[in-house]
Motif scaffolding. Sequence first.
Motif, PDB file in Angstrom:
ATOM      1  N   THR A   6       1.482  -1.366   0.015  1.00  7.01           N
ATOM      2  CA  THR A   6      -0.209  -0.232   0.268  1.00  7.01           C
ATOM      3  C   THR A   6       0.532   1.168  -0.100  1.00  7.01           C
ATOM      4  O   THR A   6       0.809   2.325  -0.827  1.00  7.01           O
ATOM      5  CB  THR A   6      -1.134   0.167   1.410  1.00  7.01           C
ATOM      6  OG1 THR A   6      -1.628  -1.348   0.807  1.00  7.01           O
ATOM      7  CG2 THR A   6      -2.228   1.409   0.819  1.00  7.01           C
ATOM      8  N   GLU A   7       1.664   1.124   0.807  1.00  5.55           N
ATOM      9  CA  GLU A   7       2.454   2.519   1.175  1.00  5.55           C
ATOM     10  C   GLU A   7       3.427   2.344  -0.619  1.00  5.55           C
ATOM     11  O   GLU A   7       3.842   3.405  -1.156  1.00  5.55           O
ATOM     12  CB  GLU A   7       3.964   2.573   2.392  1.00  5.55           C
ATOM     13  CG  GLU A   7       2.887   2.744   3.024  1.00  5.55           C
ATOM     14  CD  GLU A   7       3.140   3.568   3.163  1.00  5.55           C
ATOM     15  OE1 GLU A   7       3.678   4.632   2.617  1.00  5.55           O
ATOM     16  OE2 GLU A   7       1.617   4.360   3.946  1.00  5.55           O
ATOM     17  N   SER A   8       4.053   1.466  -0.752  1.00 10.41           N
ATOM     18  CA  SER A   8       5.118   1.644  -2.270  1.00 10.41           C
ATOM     19  C   SER A   8       3.658   1.957  -3.396  1.00 10.41           C
ATOM     20  O   SER A   8       4.579   3.015  -4.851  1.00 10.41           O
ATOM     21  CB  SER A   8       5.611   0.292  -2.626  1.00 10.41           C
ATOM     22  OG  SER A   8       6.333  -0.078  -1.937  1.00 10.41           O
ATOM     23  N   ALA A   9       2.705   1.447  -3.221  1.00  7.53           N
ATOM     24  CA  ALA A   9       1.282   2.188  -4.140  1.00  7.53           C
ATOM     25  C   ALA A   9       1.341   3.442  -4.731  1.00  7.53           C
ATOM     26  O   ALA A   9       1.722   4.011  -5.646  1.00  7.53           O
ATOM     27  CB  ALA A   9       0.173   1.573  -4.548  1.00  7.53           C
ATOM     28  N   SER A  10       1.215   3.982  -3.360  1.00 10.39           N
ATOM     29  CA  SER A  10       0.984   5.587  -2.778  1.00 10.39           C
ATOM     30  C   SER A  10       2.144   6.169  -3.431  1.00 10.39           C
ATOM     31  O   SER A  10       2.229   6.939  -3.794  1.00 10.39           O
ATOM     32  CB  SER A  10       1.009   5.553  -1.629  1.00 10.39           C
ATOM     33  OG  SER A  10       0.542   7.286  -0.885  1.00 10.39           O
ATOM     34  N   TYR A  11       3.053   5.590  -3.518  1.00  4.73           N
ATOM     35  CA  TYR A  11       4.971   6.345  -3.579  1.00  4.73           C
ATOM     36  C   TYR A  11       5.351   6.548  -4.734  1.00  4.73           C
ATOM     37  O   TYR A  11       4.806   7.261  -5.572  1.00  4.73           O
ATOM     38  CB  TYR A  11       5.600   5.944  -2.511  1.00  4.73           C
ATOM     39  CG  TYR A  11       7.399   6.174  -3.344  1.00  4.73           C
ATOM     40  CD1 TYR A  11       7.415   7.452  -2.818  1.00  4.73           C
ATOM     41  CD2 TYR A  11       7.525   5.360  -3.901  1.00  4.73           C
ATOM     42  CE1 TYR A  11       8.432   7.866  -3.089  1.00  4.73           C
ATOM     43  CE2 TYR A  11       8.682   6.202  -4.710  1.00  4.73           C
ATOM     44  CZ  TYR A  11       9.766   7.496  -3.954  1.00  4.73           C
ATOM     45  OH  TYR A  11      10.880   7.722  -4.368  1.00  4.73           O
ATOM     46  N   MET A  13       2.480   6.085  -6.565  1.00  2.04           N
ATOM     47  CA  MET A  13       0.720   7.693  -7.077  1.00  2.04           C
ATOM     48  C   MET A  13       1.483   8.779  -7.762  1.00  2.04           C
ATOM     49  O   MET A  13       1.090   9.133  -8.370  1.00  2.04           O
ATOM     50  CB  MET A  13      -0.035   7.184  -6.763  1.00  2.04           C
ATOM     51  CG  MET A  13      -1.000   5.614  -7.754  1.00  2.04           C
ATOM     52  SD  MET A  13      -2.048   5.883  -6.851  1.00  2.04           S
ATOM     53  CE  MET A  13      -3.203   6.967  -6.059  1.00  2.04           C
ATOM     54  N   ARG A  14       2.222   9.174  -6.803  1.00  3.68           N
ATOM     55  CA  ARG A  14       2.808  10.575  -6.121  1.00  3.68           C
ATOM     56  C   ARG A  14       3.693  10.816  -7.297  1.00  3.68           C
ATOM     57  O   ARG A  14       3.855  11.849  -7.690  1.00  3.68           O
ATOM     58  CB  ARG A  14       3.371  11.095  -4.992  1.00  3.68           C
ATOM     59  CG  ARG A  14       1.980  10.490  -3.542  1.00  3.68           C
ATOM     60  CD  ARG A  14       2.293  11.698  -2.472  1.00  3.68           C
ATOM     61  NE  ARG A  14       2.621   9.827  -1.745  1.00  3.68           N
ATOM     62  CZ  ARG A  14       3.644  10.591  -0.598  1.00  3.68           C
ATOM     63  NH1 ARG A  14       3.550  10.726   0.244  1.00  3.68           N
ATOM     64  NH2 ARG A  14       4.233   9.380   0.005  1.00  3.68           N
ATOM     65  N   THR A  71      -1.304  12.638   5.563  1.00  7.30           N
ATOM     66  CA  THR A  71      -0.265  12.610   4.366  1.00  7.30           C
ATOM     67  C   THR A  71      -0.929  13.387   2.793  1.00  7.30           C
ATOM     68  O   THR A  71       0.395  14.123   2.300  1.00  7.30           O
ATOM     69  CB  THR A  71       0.681  11.627   4.346  1.00  7.30           C
ATOM     70  OG1 THR A  71      -0.737  10.862   4.242  1.00  7.30           O
ATOM     71  CG2 THR A  71       1.122  10.882   5.189  1.00  7.30           C
ATOM     72  N   ALA A  72      -2.141  13.403   2.382  1.00  7.01           N
ATOM     73  CA  ALA A  72      -2.033  14.281   1.465  1.00  7.01           C
ATOM     74  C   ALA A  72      -2.085  15.204   1.311  1.00  7.01           C
ATOM     75  O   ALA A  72      -2.085  15.974   0.383  1.00  7.01           O
ATOM     76  CB  ALA A  72      -3.544  13.899   1.416  1.00  7.01           C
ATOM     77  N   PHE A  75       2.015  16.068  -0.141  1.00  6.70           N
ATOM     78  CA  PHE A  75       1.811  15.622  -1.449  1.00  6.70           C
ATOM     79  C   PHE A  75       2.446  16.891  -1.886  1.00  6.70           C
ATOM     80  O   PHE A  75       2.748  16.940  -3.075  1.00  6.70           O
ATOM     81  CB  PHE A  75       0.800  14.743  -1.865  1.00  6.70           C
ATOM     82  CG  PHE A  75       0.793  14.500  -2.915  1.00  6.70           C
ATOM     83  CD1 PHE A  75       1.475  13.958  -4.042  1.00  6.70           C
ATOM     84  CD2 PHE A  75      -0.048  15.232  -3.997  1.00  6.70           C
ATOM     85  CE1 PHE A  75       1.698  13.958  -5.341  1.00  6.70           C
ATOM     86  CE2 PHE A  75       0.094  15.036  -5.406  1.00  6.70           C
ATOM     87  CZ  PHE A  75       0.654  14.539  -5.557  1.00  6.70           C
TER      88      PHE A  75
END
Length: 151
Positions: A6-11, A13-14, A71-72, A75
Amino acid sequence: MQAFWTESASYFMRIILVTFFSVGYTLYYERFYNNNVIPGGHRAIRIALFFVPLLFVMILHFGGLYVMRGTAGVFYHDPALYLLITPFFYPAFSKLEVGGQVFVLTWFWCATHPINVWQPTVVIGYVVMMGLIAVIKRHSHWLVINWGAGV
């Protein structure tokens, strides 16, 4: 393991969003700059090149800070910082305009770090950023021509 993915996917995506935003904004800014500033652009256009990115920065920064929490919200600070650094790549700005850009960038830095602005890591980060901006200003023509080095 689920948290890692989940953290990797979020990273990622950013990274993807910031990349597309950066490329799009750079192309817009470069086209506007080449069409209006280099041929001897009017004062209003030069002022717009200073204040339009500042307006976008204020929207991104304060929107991310006060509207979106956690965290949003953080970004949006990276694209805002990118908007402030982009004009340093273009050499036709006067020393007064560059001084104004440095002032706004310093203001943004302090607004982003209101609690810890004088901690050694934040001060070192600011000094490194100003050093990079000095390199960008000195070699801006080369960095614009050599796209990979500029990135």
